[in-house]
Enzyme design. Structure first.
Site, PDB file in Angstrom:
ATOM      1  N   GLU A  43       8.605 -11.799  -4.460  1.00  0.00           N
ATOM      2  CA  GLU A  43       7.635 -12.889  -4.545  1.00  0.00           C
ATOM      3  C   GLU A  43       6.935 -12.914  -5.906  1.00  0.00           C
ATOM      4  O   GLU A  43       6.472 -11.886  -6.394  1.00  0.00           O
ATOM      5  CB  GLU A  43       6.597 -12.755  -3.427  1.00  0.00           C
ATOM      6  CG  GLU A  43       5.611 -13.919  -3.382  1.00  0.00           C
ATOM      7  CD  GLU A  43       4.562 -13.766  -2.291  1.00  0.00           C
ATOM      8  OE1 GLU A  43       3.944 -14.775  -1.931  1.00  0.00           O
ATOM      9  OE2 GLU A  43       4.354 -12.631  -1.819  1.00  0.00           O
ATOM     10  N   LYS A 115       6.050 -22.047   0.542  1.00  0.00           N
ATOM     11  CA  LYS A 115       5.421 -21.123   1.483  1.00  0.00           C
ATOM     12  C   LYS A 115       4.479 -21.865   2.427  1.00  0.00           C
ATOM     13  O   LYS A 115       3.598 -22.593   1.995  1.00  0.00           O
ATOM     14  CB  LYS A 115       4.663 -20.046   0.703  1.00  0.00           C
ATOM     15  CG  LYS A 115       4.088 -18.928   1.551  1.00  0.00           C
ATOM     16  CD  LYS A 115       3.514 -17.842   0.632  1.00  0.00           C
ATOM     17  CE  LYS A 115       2.961 -16.659   1.400  1.00  0.00           C
ATOM     18  NZ  LYS A 115       2.477 -15.597   0.475  1.00  0.00           N
ATOM     19  N   CYS A 152       6.826 -13.904   2.248  1.00  0.00           N
ATOM     20  CA  CYS A 152       5.761 -12.925   2.492  1.00  0.00           C
ATOM     21  C   CYS A 152       4.970 -13.179   3.780  1.00  0.00           C
ATOM     22  O   CYS A 152       5.432 -12.823   4.847  1.00  0.00           O
ATOM     23  CB  CYS A 152       4.840 -12.843   1.282  1.00  0.00           C
ATOM     24  SG  CYS A 152       3.893 -11.278   1.199  1.00  0.00           S
TER      25      CYS A 152
END
Length: 293
Positions: A43, A115, A152
């Site tokens: 990331e 995300k 994540c």
């Protein structure tokens, strides 16, 4: 292609962006020479993890988005790999995303994912920087299969993994930046890392899919001096479609984590463990509520 060799590139942030992306390119080259066809980056790999503090000057990092697109597109083409990157996207004035861009082996963009779940915790102030994604949970079609790319904080949500599976993902992929504070007790550190691994292994088992998570390593100090800094715990891993561990990275070292996965295993496992067949979709309405009061 049934057998797919994967490489997850785990590394620390170097002294600056140019040194870091040059180092990443050398790792991509080495992974390709080792036979990897799918290469996955961690990331926000081109910079330090800047979300430790809320600082408007950090938005300038997104000015490199187009340059990074060009750089990693060329790397994917040069080394003939499908490449999963993780970049800071400036969409327009004042609107930014934490975005995974997936490159085909010819350097073209196969797709991207923004995300969806954005954390806001001490040392992880991502809501200050990133708007929630609006592209949904959609696997990216590539020459190697459909990649269910998440990022994540998404890894804690079984709903995201399930939707990717329901839309035909062949593999679940999580570029990650997660670590400890040095003041945490050793027991607490172990609980956190064990939970992080366990929940993602569960995504593999529940969906009969391989799972790859690639995390950074190294200590990154909060430059403001307000916070203590984060010691990223590495431990990148690759699980097979039945939750079997295929590879596990170290806590501290830069390394290329490699494994071969059999893309046919998903079908074999779902025939004996038909979780999707037995889902009670008529009884899951409450999942759309924030809480069932």
């Amino acid at each position: 292609m049934s057998i797919l060799k994967i490489a997850a590139l785990q590394h620390s942030f170097k002294s600056n962006r140019l040194e870091t992306i040059s180092y990443i390119k050398s790792m991509i080259k080495k992974a390709s020479e080792g036979g990897a066809k799918l290469v996955i980056l961690q990331e926000l790999h081109s910079s330090e993890y800047f979300c430790q503090i809320e600082d408007v000057a950090k938005f300038d990092y997104a000015a490199f988005y187009d340059e990074d697109i060009d750089f990693f597109s060329k790397a994917a083409k040069e080394y003939e790999v499908v490449l999963v990157s993780s970049l800071f996207e400036r969409r327009t004035n004042g609107l930014y995303h934490n975005t995974a861009v997936i490159f085909e082996k010819d350097g073209s963009i196969a797709g991207k994912y923004r995300k969806m779940h954005i954390p806001d915790d001490p040392g992880f102030y991502e809501k200050f920087y990133f708007a929630p994604g609006d592209l949904g949970f959609n696997p990216i079609p590539t020459s190697l299969g459909k990649l269910g790319v998440l990022i994540c904080w998404d890894q804690w949500y079984p709903e995201a993994a399930r939707i990717m599976a329901l839309k035909g993902a062949d593999i679940l992929i999580y570029p990650t930046a997660i670590g400890w504070f040095d003041t945490d007790s050793e027991d607490e550190k172990n609980r956190q890392k064990d939970a992080w691994i366990a929940v993602q292994r569960g995504h593999s088992v529940a969906n009969s899919l391989p799972v790859v998570a690639v995390n950074r390593v190294g200590f990154e100090k909060d430059l403001s001096g307000v916070l203590e800094g984060i010691r990223f715990w590495g431990s990148s891993f690759i699980f097979g479609a039945q939750g079997e561990l295929l590879a596990m990275g170290s806590v501290e070292k830069d390394e290329i984590l490699s494994a071969e996965i059999d893309l046919k295993k998903c079908e074999e496992i779902r025939r004996i463990w038909p979780f999707l067949r037995d889902r009670r979709i008529d009884a899951y309405g409450d999942i759309l509520k924030r809480f069932c009061d």
